[in-house]
Scaffold this active site. Structure first.
Site, PDB file in Angstrom:
ATOM      1  N   GLU A  18      65.905  73.819  17.464  1.00 53.42           N
ATOM      2  CA  GLU A  18      66.330  73.238  18.972  1.00 53.42           C
ATOM      3  C   GLU A  18      65.135  72.243  19.287  1.00 53.42           C
ATOM      4  O   GLU A  18      65.586  71.278  20.191  1.00 53.42           O
ATOM      5  CB  GLU A  18      66.196  74.280  20.073  1.00 53.42           C
ATOM      6  CG  GLU A  18      66.899  74.009  21.467  1.00 53.42           C
ATOM      7  CD  GLU A  18      67.004  75.443  22.231  1.00 53.42           C
ATOM      8  OE1 GLU A  18      66.333  75.125  23.269  1.00 53.42           O
ATOM      9  OE2 GLU A  18      67.761  76.170  21.873  1.00 53.42           O
ATOM     10  N   SER A  65      61.930  77.948  23.173  1.00 50.53           N
ATOM     11  CA  SER A  65      62.985  78.464  22.062  1.00 50.53           C
ATOM     12  C   SER A  65      62.871  77.568  21.030  1.00 50.53           C
ATOM     13  O   SER A  65      63.569  76.371  21.048  1.00 50.53           O
ATOM     14  CB  SER A  65      64.289  78.889  22.734  1.00 50.53           C
ATOM     15  OG  SER A  65      64.945  79.476  21.799  1.00 50.53           O
ATOM     16  N   ARG A  75      73.410  72.495  23.497  1.00 50.84           N
ATOM     17  CA  ARG A  75      72.044  71.982  23.214  1.00 50.84           C
ATOM     18  C   ARG A  75      72.180  70.647  22.541  1.00 50.84           C
ATOM     19  O   ARG A  75      71.256  70.061  21.791  1.00 50.84           O
ATOM     20  CB  ARG A  75      71.163  72.856  22.472  1.00 50.84           C
ATOM     21  CG  ARG A  75      71.153  74.339  23.027  1.00 50.84           C
ATOM     22  CD  ARG A  75      70.056  74.068  24.374  1.00 50.84           C
ATOM     23  NE  ARG A  75      70.055  75.275  25.060  1.00 50.84           N
ATOM     24  CZ  ARG A  75      70.949  76.131  25.914  1.00 50.84           C
ATOM     25  NH1 ARG A  75      71.908  75.171  26.174  1.00 50.84           N
ATOM     26  NH2 ARG A  75      70.799  77.074  26.472  1.00 50.84           N
TER      27      ARG A  75
END
Length: 307
Positions: free
Chosen positions: A297, A227, A177
């Protein structure tokens, strides 16, 4: 006012008056439906226009922000000062044998579908990712065991000075990520993916299965940034939040999803302030209970409103 008019005229000269909007509400450009306004919202149609806008921002010392598809983004209620550039009109997708080239404004899910249509395998994991190609590279997006670094060949970017570069995938420091794209100030214009010949029926079966898993487990009926937290080493963020008894927790119009604890939904016209406050509350409780730091995130940008 005179300076604002000067910047507006400069942007219109580069693009056109239909591609420049003053005080543009940004709520409709984020999946959370949160955020204030942009001083100048510009939508370039060519790579050269992107370069010229970057150079204009530098020359005029105007703050500059790149906006992708807004799927992994929270914009604060005070909005964003300066120039906000949106690349939604740069969305072409082309296939050349087993190589697929997509412009940064194309949705990565549409790129996955294009690969399917040409019987190319490798991008099945991206069929349900809601972001743009540029955003997918920015954070090395992934799902269900696949990620961008598995298939990326190279990318064409504009740097902070407005210069074009072709960067190889192994130069982007693509990890879980993350990438070095934000630190280098790169604006992704296009990406080339190396895929393999496959069977249409088999590729579609995988994509259908992943779509079912996503739709059955995620609260897609509400505005959400997806998310919220990265997966902590050795744990799952959603499980930690669930085990902390936080499912259903609300602050204002924001709620920890009852369907998937890793998601925070805009249940009832939440403000960005409420949404962010709930993120911070979840981080605090999980830290207290399990001594685990949940790292966001999702990106949070913009300014708080002036009181």
């Amino acid at each position: 006012m005179e300076r604002a008019n000067h910047i507006y005229e400069g942007l219109v000269k580069i693009t056109s008056d239909e591609n420049v909007i003053i005080d543009k509400p940004l709520k409709n450009h984020t999946y959370t439906r949160l955020g204030g306004t942009a001083d100048f919202f510009v939508t370039p149609e060519t790579y050269e226009q992107v370069q010229q806008i970057v150079k204009l921002a530098n020359m005029e010392s105007v703050p500059f922000t790149l906006l992708g598809n807004g799927s992994n983004l929270i914009i604060k209620d005070g909005g964003i000062r300066g120039i906000v550039m949106y690349l939604g009109k740069l969305n072409k997708i082309e296939v050349n044998d087993t190589q697929l080239i997509a412009q940064s404004g194309a949705l990565i899910a549409n790129v996955s579908k294009k690969a399917l249509n040409h019987c190319l395998t490798g991008l099945e994991f991206a069929c349900g990712i809601p972001g743009s190609v540029g955003g997918a590279l920015y954070m090395n997006a992934g799902a269900y065991g696949g990620e961008i670094k598995d298939v990326l060949l190279h990318t064409v970017v504009v740097d902070r000075q407005g210069q074009l570069h072709t960067i190889q995938a192994n130069q982007l420091d693509l990890k879980y990520r993350t990438s070095n794209i934000p630190n280098n100030g790169y604006i992704v214009l296009e990406a080339a993916f190396a895929l393999q010949k496959g069977n249409h029926v088999e590729i579609k079966a995988v994509m259908d299965d992943l779509t079912y898993k996503r739709e059955s487990k995620q609260p897609l009926e509400y505005p959400t940034c997806g998310s919220v937290f990265k997966r902590p080493p050795g744990y799952y963020a959603g499980k930690l939040i669930q085990d902390s008894g936080l499912q259903g927790k609300e602050i204002g119009g924001a709620q920890v999803s009852l369907k998937h604890a890793g998601f925070i939904i805009n249940k009832d016209e939440a403000t960005a302030k409420e949404y962010i406050a709930l993120i911070e509350y979840v981080q605090r409780i999980v830290k207290d209970k399990f001594n685990v730091d949940l790292e966001c995130e999702v990106r949070i940008i913009g300014e708080d409103p002036v009181e």
